[in-house]
Design an enzyme around this catalytic site. Structure first.
Site, PDB file in Angstrom:
ATOM      1  N   LYS A 111       0.811  -1.214   0.000  1.00 53.07           N
ATOM      2  CA  LYS A 111       0.000   0.000   0.000  1.00 53.07           C
ATOM      3  C   LYS A 111       0.844   1.263   0.000  1.00 53.07           C
ATOM      4  O   LYS A 111       0.420   2.282  -0.531  1.00 53.07           O
ATOM      5  CB  LYS A 111      -0.950   0.008   1.203  1.00 53.07           C
ATOM      6  CG  LYS A 111      -2.099  -0.989   1.076  1.00 53.07           C
ATOM      7  CD  LYS A 111      -3.185  -0.703   2.094  1.00 53.07           C
ATOM      8  CE  LYS A 111      -4.354  -1.663   1.924  1.00 53.07           C
ATOM      9  NZ  LYS A 111      -5.384  -1.462   2.960  1.00 53.07           N
ATOM     10  N   LYS A 194      -6.919 -11.051  -7.387  1.00 54.10           N
ATOM     11  CA  LYS A 194      -8.114 -11.059  -6.554  1.00 54.10           C
ATOM     12  C   LYS A 194      -9.121 -10.011  -7.015  1.00 54.10           C
ATOM     13  O   LYS A 194      -8.726  -8.917  -7.419  1.00 54.10           O
ATOM     14  CB  LYS A 194      -7.719 -10.753  -5.100  1.00 54.10           C
ATOM     15  CG  LYS A 194      -8.379 -11.645  -4.079  1.00 54.10           C
ATOM     16  CD  LYS A 194      -7.882 -11.326  -2.684  1.00 54.10           C
ATOM     17  CE  LYS A 194      -8.836 -10.388  -1.975  1.00 54.10           C
ATOM     18  NZ  LYS A 194      -8.695 -10.365  -0.526  1.00 54.10           N
ATOM     19  N   LYS A 197     -12.042  -4.024  -4.692  1.00 53.26           N
ATOM     20  CA  LYS A 197     -12.756  -2.764  -4.856  1.00 53.26           C
ATOM     21  C   LYS A 197     -11.832  -1.647  -5.311  1.00 53.26           C
ATOM     22  O   LYS A 197     -12.290  -0.602  -5.742  1.00 53.26           O
ATOM     23  CB  LYS A 197     -13.502  -2.378  -3.585  1.00 53.26           C
ATOM     24  CG  LYS A 197     -12.740  -2.467  -2.292  1.00 53.26           C
ATOM     25  CD  LYS A 197     -13.708  -2.191  -1.127  1.00 53.26           C
ATOM     26  CE  LYS A 197     -13.200  -2.784   0.181  1.00 53.26           C
ATOM     27  NZ  LYS A 197     -14.223  -2.745   1.232  1.00 53.26           N
TER      28      LYS A 197
END
Ligand code: TRP
Length: 332
Positions: A111, A194, A197
């Site tokens: 991230k 995966k 969102k």
């Protein structure tokens, strides 16, 4: 006493991966465990969030929990920021979490990206807050996906660090709750990634709020390979898109992958995709309808969250007070 804690961040759209991989399994747990399901808004702001969107997504996740079958009377549903014990306990636990442990966390590396000097302290401390979420309730079982296993391991280590520093068996070691049947839903555009969102293309996922037409359209456009569907499960190892779509079909129909492979052995994708659309719409449209109904009445959602916050707050406050006593804070 067995107690479950889990949470989802109120960021972006909830999708089929959240349903099949998480929420659907939580629904099954509520009979056998005391369950606490959180909307982790404090975690959400470890990356920038638009305030209006954050509030909306918080209600949407709440509505989704309930629409998917979580009973707000039997379970505790609340948003994290309404119970101050999470942030307070995270501070205490942070003082006994070595930097070396945090430096191993792969999610932070992902991230934070290349520019790590610019990443926020909150993003770095994210797993400590997650440990506080779990330990504030002395939760014994935590249903998490593969990507959160490392964080749960850390929560176990932090519980141990607290216990050993004060020489007391205060926090239980939270166990991961693994689902044999949990489905790892992959992107419709890339069967090796995966469903997420945060993925830019909305065509990569089926959102819980998508209309039946949109669901059918996304499935129609889903990436495939040039061969007809395989006759054996073994062949799926080298065909990620077929594996993903057949896996979704199996999960939605509660059938085994073997049975579904047999059912569509040698079929063209166009035929299979039609069947997949039908079951996806059949499963999701009642959920979507209930979410829409609840979102039209935000006051009812807020009432659920207020009630949950009160219940969660009482439990967490009791444990936090005990922690403060153990640590040696004076309560004048
Ligand atoms: N980090 C989890 C995720 O992104 C969400 C989460 C926050 C969580 N606190 C938790 C999950 C405590 C389980 C237990 O998926």
């Amino acid at each position: 006493m067995n107690r479950i804690f889990s949470g989802i961040q109120p960021t972006g759209n909830l999708h089929l991966g959240n349903y099949l991989g998480a929420i659907r399994n939580w629904v099954k747990l509520q009979k056998d465990y005391e369950c606490i399901f959180c909307i982790v808004d404090l975690h959400a702001i470890t990356l920038p969030q638009d305030p209006v969107e954050l509030r909306k997504a918080t209600r949407e996740v709440t509505a989704a929990y309930i629409a998917c079958g979580i009973d707000p009377d039997a379970c505790t549903i609340f948003n994290q920021s309404t119970v101050s014990a999470h942030a307070e306990l995270a501070w205490v636990l942070g003082t006994m979490t070595p930097l070396g442990w945090l430096n191993r966390m792969t999610q932070f590396k992902d991230k934070a990206g290349k520019n790590r000097e610019n990443a926020g302290l909150g993003l770095y401390a994210y797993p400590v807050l997650m440990a506080a979420d779990i330990l504030a309730y002395k939760a014994t079982h935590v249903p998490v996906g593969e990507d959160q296993k490392q964080h749960l391991e850390l929560a176990r280590d932090i519980a141990g660090a607290f216990n050993s520093r004060y020489g007391i068996e205060f926090f239980p070691q939270p166990e991961p709750q693994i689902f044999g049947a949990a489905t790892r839903v992959m992107s419709l555009r890339d069967g090796t990634k995966k469903m997420s969102k945060s993925e830019e293309s909305d065509n990569s996922r089926i959102n819980l709020t998508d209309t039946p037409d949109l669901i059918a359209q996304k499935i129609k456009r889903a990436k495939t390979d040039p061969l007809p569907l395989p006759a054996t499960v073994e062949e799926l190892a080298t065909r990620p898109e077929a594996d993903n779509l057949l896996g979704i079909y199996a999960a939605l129909t509660d059938k085994s992958l073997e049975a579904v492979v047999q059912e569509f052995a040698g079929a063209q994708y166009s035929v299979f995709k039609g069947a997949l659309s039908d079951v996806a719409v059949a499963v999701l449209s009642p959920i979507t309808a209930e979410m829409n109904r609840m979102m039209a009445d935000p006051a009812s959602i807020d009432a659920v969250l207020r009630r949950g916050a009160e219940r969660a707050g009482d439990m967490a406050a009791t444990h936090l007070r005990q922690v403060y006593d153990i640590v040696g804070f004076l309560r004048p």
